[in-house]
Design a protein around this motif. Structure first.
Motif, short mmCIF file in Angstrom:
data_model
loop_
_atom_site.label_atom_id
_atom_site.label_comp_id
_atom_site.label_asym_id
_atom_site.label_seq_id
_atom_site.Cartn_x
_atom_site.Cartn_y
_atom_site.Cartn_z
N PRO A 30 -2.84 7.58 -5.67
CA PRO A 30 -2.05 7.24 -4.50
C PRO A 30 -1.60 8.47 -3.74
CG PRO A 30 -0.77 6.99 -6.50
CD PRO A 30 -2.17 7.26 -6.93
N ALA A 31 -1.43 8.32 -2.45
CA ALA A 31 -1.02 9.44 -1.60
C ALA A 31 0.41 9.84 -1.90
CB ALA A 31 -1.17 9.06 -0.13
N ARG A 32 0.77 11.04 -1.50
CA ARG A 32 2.12 11.54 -1.78
C ARG A 32 3.18 10.74 -1.05
NH1 ARG A 32 1.51 18.15 -1.44
NH2 ARG A 32 0.10 18.40 -3.23
N SER A 33 2.89 10.34 0.19
CA SER A 33 3.90 9.62 0.97
C SER A 33 4.34 8.32 0.31
CB SER A 33 3.38 9.37 2.38
OG SER A 33 4.33 8.66 3.15
N PRO A 34 3.40 7.43 -0.16
CA PRO A 34 3.85 6.22 -0.85
C PRO A 34 4.67 6.53 -2.09
CG PRO A 34 1.58 5.99 -0.16
CD PRO A 34 1.96 7.41 0.09
N LEU A 35 4.29 7.57 -2.84
CA LEU A 35 5.05 7.93 -4.04
C LEU A 35 6.46 8.35 -3.69
CD1 LEU A 35 2.45 9.86 -6.23
CD2 LEU A 35 3.29 7.53 -6.52
N ARG A 36 6.61 9.08 -2.60
CA ARG A 36 7.95 9.47 -2.16
C ARG A 36 8.77 8.25 -1.80
NH1 ARG A 36 5.38 13.94 0.48
NH2 ARG A 36 5.35 12.79 2.45
N ARG A 37 8.14 7.29 -1.12
CA ARG A 37 8.85 6.07 -0.76
C ARG A 37 9.28 5.28 -1.99
NH1 ARG A 37 4.93 5.40 3.41
NH2 ARG A 37 3.89 3.80 2.17
N VAL A 38 8.39 5.18 -2.96
CA VAL A 38 8.72 4.46 -4.20
C VAL A 38 9.88 5.14 -4.92
CG1 VAL A 38 7.88 3.87 -6.51
CG2 VAL A 38 6.42 3.49 -4.51
N PHE A 39 9.84 6.48 -4.98
CA PHE A 39 10.92 7.23 -5.62
C PHE A 39 12.24 7.00 -4.91
CE2 PHE A 39 13.57 11.05 -5.76
CZ PHE A 39 13.72 11.23 -7.13
N LEU A 40 12.22 7.13 -3.58
CA LEU A 40 13.47 6.97 -2.82
C LEU A 40 14.00 5.54 -2.88
CD1 LEU A 40 12.70 9.18 0.32
CD2 LEU A 40 14.25 9.68 -1.57
N GLN A 41 13.11 4.57 -2.92
CA GLN A 41 13.56 3.18 -3.07
C GLN A 41 14.27 3.01 -4.41
OE1 GLN A 41 10.11 0.72 -2.49
NE2 GLN A 41 10.38 0.62 -0.28
N GLY A 42 13.71 3.61 -5.46
CA GLY A 42 14.37 3.54 -6.76
C GLY A 42 15.74 4.20 -6.74
N VAL A 43 15.84 5.35 -6.07
CA VAL A 43 17.12 6.08 -5.97
C VAL A 43 18.16 5.23 -5.26
CG1 VAL A 43 18.30 8.05 -4.97
CG2 VAL A 43 16.08 8.37 -6.04
N PHE A 44 17.82 4.76 -4.06
CA PHE A 44 18.79 4.04 -3.25
C PHE A 44 19.15 2.68 -3.85
CE2 PHE A 44 17.05 6.77 0.28
CZ PHE A 44 18.21 7.52 0.41
N THR A 45 18.16 2.02 -4.44
CA THR A 45 18.42 0.72 -5.06
C THR A 45 19.49 0.84 -6.14
OG1 THR A 45 16.18 -0.05 -4.63
CG2 THR A 45 17.40 -1.18 -6.37
N ASN A 46 19.41 1.93 -6.91
CA ASN A 46 20.37 2.13 -8.00
C ASN A 46 21.67 2.73 -7.49
OD1 ASN A 46 21.54 3.22 -10.63
ND2 ASN A 46 19.69 2.21 -11.35
N ALA A 47 21.56 3.76 -6.66
CA ALA A 47 22.75 4.49 -6.22
C ALA A 47 23.66 3.64 -5.35
CB ALA A 47 22.33 5.76 -5.45
N LEU A 48 23.10 2.69 -4.60
CA LEU A 48 23.91 1.87 -3.70
C LEU A 48 24.39 0.56 -4.35
CD1 LEU A 48 21.94 2.32 -0.36
CD2 LEU A 48 24.10 3.38 -1.02
#
Length: 210
Positions: A105-123
């Motif tokens: 997978p491209a880097r951009s989708p991986l960054r989105r997946v990572f950030l979604q995990g961060v925000f989903t938990n942090a918020l």
């Protein structure tokens, strides 16, 4: 050390909590099915990074503030709920392409997946209140280093949780290798994840401070 007691019980409890099926596990499995091991690992690391905000918050008293201030709790609750619902709707409307779910997978989708995990938990204020209720049970009331004790316990919890999520990602990616070749299957995974995010958003919005 640092007033921490019965650390063996804390580690055991943390492991049992981590392996209990929940939204984090479903998210990691779903991303692993979509994007393979790397997607699942990115989701797992994002969730763990989001947990760190709650651990740091518990250490400096942010969680206590959320519990004491209904205004602060309500603001974070609504922001988190809105993020989850919008993310869920985006997943429901997305059209998967096989190029986006290959083994590289491209880097951009991986960054989105990572950030979604961060925000989903942090918020999610529920996670903050969980740490506030769970960590103090293993720190002596007269400990002079409560912030450091909370931080150490939180890091142990995050470490065991990360290991478990990475194991889940590996198994899910291996089992779903053939499934990920089908656009129809990926569409259903997107719908399932989107529905989960919307459900979590509604649950977060309905949370009440104690």
């Amino acid at each position: 050390m640092l007033g921490i007691h019965e650390i063996w019980l804390f580690v055991l409890s943390g492991i049992l909590l981590n392996i209990t099926p929940g939204p984090d596990s479903v998210y990691v499995i779903g991303r692993s099915m979509q994007m393979g091991w790397r997607g699942g690992a990115a989701a797992a690391l994002g969730i763990s990074f989001g947990c760190f905000f709650h651990v740091a918050g518990a250490a400096i008293g942010l969680s206590a503030l959320l519990m004491a201030s209904s205004t602060a709790f309500s603001i974070l609750k609504l922001v988190g709920a809105a993020y989850l619902v919008v993310t869920g709707l985006q997943m429901l409307w997305s059209r998967p392409a096989l190029a986006a779910v290959t083994d590289e997978p491209a880097r951009s989708p991986l960054r989105r997946v990572f950030l979604q995990g961060v925000f989903t938990n942090a918020l999610n204020p529920k996670v903050a209140l969980f740490f506030l209720a769970f960590l103090p049970q293993f720190v002596a009331a007269d400990s002079p280093d409560k912030p450091l004790a909370f931080l150490m316990l939180g890091l142990i919890f995050i470490f065991t949780g990360t290991l478990w999520c990475l194991v889940l990602a590996a198994f899910a990616a291996r089992a779903a290798h053939r499934l990920r070749k089908s656009e129809g299957a990926i569409a259903w995974v997107n719908r399932a994840l989107g529905g989960l995010f919307i459900y979590l958003g509604i649950r977060v919005a309905m949370l009440e401070t104690r």
